[in-house]
Design an enzyme around this catalytic site. Structure first.
Site, PDB file in Angstrom:
ATOM      1  CG  LEU A  20      -1.926  -1.130   1.367  1.00 58.08           C
ATOM      2  CD1 LEU A  20      -2.734  -1.089   2.672  1.00 58.08           C
ATOM      3  CD2 LEU A  20      -2.853  -1.047   0.080  1.00 58.08           C
ATOM      4  CB  ALA A  24      11.788   7.610   6.342  1.00 61.49           C
ATOM      5  CB  ILE A  27       6.813  -1.720   3.715  1.00 59.00           C
ATOM      6  CG1 ILE A  27       8.162  -1.393   3.341  1.00 59.00           C
ATOM      7  CG2 ILE A  27       6.028  -2.116   2.506  1.00 59.00           C
ATOM      8  CD1 ILE A  27       8.823  -2.607   2.517  1.00 59.00           C
ATOM      9  CE  LYS A  43       3.889   2.177  10.654  1.00 55.14           C
ATOM     10  NZ  LYS A  43       3.403   3.374  11.806  1.00 55.14           N
ATOM     11  CG  ASP A 138       2.841  13.575  11.798  1.00 56.52           C
ATOM     12  OD1 ASP A 138       2.926  14.613  11.513  1.00 56.52           O
ATOM     13  OD2 ASP A 138       3.394  12.455  11.345  1.00 56.52           O
TER      14      ASP A 138
END
Length: 307
Positions: A20, A24, A27, A43, A138
């Site tokens: 998907l 950094a 994945i 993830k 964030d």
């Protein structure tokens, strides 16, 4: 898919479908639980404990999602798997179809009712974590996941931080200001404030709503200084209050350095068809002084999302 890309322990439990995204830190794949058939997102965090900062980021995400994951507007963490190399870490989440950034990139997809509903849900998530005095730090469109029913879920808590009262009162350590993606970073972060509050998230929510209305980022600064210049070209500070609120020795010098010659009204950034209520909510979130910004609870009572 090459064998080294996914750990055997993960491949044994989950059938990897497709990648998907990649960044950094790792994945993300779409996958299916082999026993239940449940769709999930896997993830992989590269070298999760390489440095102290990487370790903090990994552990904060796990801790926050285990604490807050039952909220309907926060992504659920389903599984945590340590790779056999004792270096990488795998986090398994509930599957969502897309994110707000991808939807905005397509353009023309969201109607006003969708915008209201997405912002309402984002505010609910912020209100929930802020009640525990935790700042996400964030919030941005790519961290707002969406499904086909327009359900929104806040994700990526790697930069989340508890802002406990004891820390605030004793000032025992300076908080990092190098958090949040630059375009959504609050003025007090840009001014290197030693202390800040969950109000940094509310600034980010205002930037997200503004981007939804405009179809592009409100303040796409190329550097921190350029970011402040763009903000000040639209939003007027009240220097004495703001410098005190930011608690930064650099505040006065920076504000004097980048003070614009001409200021554009916030309303002028948006197309004439933008709902007045939405623009009013943006105005009340994008307040330079963090003490005067709407809280998440106050924003939830705003007419634009109250229904």
């Amino acid at each position: 898919m090459s064998a080294p890309e996914v750990d055997a322990a993960v491949a044994q439990k989950y059938k990897i479908k497709r990648r998907l995204g990649m960044g950094a830190y790792g994945i993300v794949w779409k996958a299916v639980h082999r026993s239940t058939g449940e769709a999930v997102a896997v993830k992989k965090i590269f070298d999760a404990f390489r440095t102290r900062t990487d370790t903090q980021r990994t552990l904060r995400e796990i801790a926050c999602l285990r604490e807050f994951g039952e909220h309907p507007n926060i992504v659920r963490l389903l599984d945590v798997i340590s790779a056999r190399n004792h270096v990488d870490m795998y986090l398994v989440f509930e599957a969502m179809q897309t994110d707000l950034h991808a939807v905005l990139q397509r353009g023309g997809v969201l109607q006003d009712i969708h915008c209201r509903y997405i912002v309402f849900q984002l505010l609910r998530a912020a209100s929930f974590i802020h009640a525990a005095n935790v700042a996400h730090r964030d919030i941005k469109p790519s961290n707002v996941l969406l499904d086909s029913s327009c359900r929104a879920k806040l994700c990526d808590f790697g930069l989340a931080r508890s802002l406990s009262r004891s820390d605030t009162e004793r000032r025992c350590s300076a908080l990092s200001h190098y958090v949040a993606t630059r375009w959504y970073r609050a003025p007090e972060l840009l001014l290197c404030a030693r202390r800040y509050t969950v109000a940094v998230d509310m600034w980010a929510v205002g930037c997200v709503l503004g981007e939804v209305l405009l179809g592009a980022p409100l303040f796409p600064g190329s550097t921190a200084l350029d970011q402040m210049q763009r903000i000040l070209s639209v939003i007027a500070p009240t220097p004495h209050l703001d410098i005190g609120a930011a608690q930064s020795e650099l505040s006065a010098a920076v504000l004097d350095c980048v003070r614009p010659r001409r200021r554009v009204p916030l309303e002028a950034l948006f197309p004439p068809c933008a709902p007045r209520g939405a623009v009013d909510l943006v105005r009340k979130l994008l307040v330079f002084d963090p003490r005067r910004r709407l809280t998440a609870e106050e924003a939830l009572r705003h007419p634009y999302v109250r229904r």
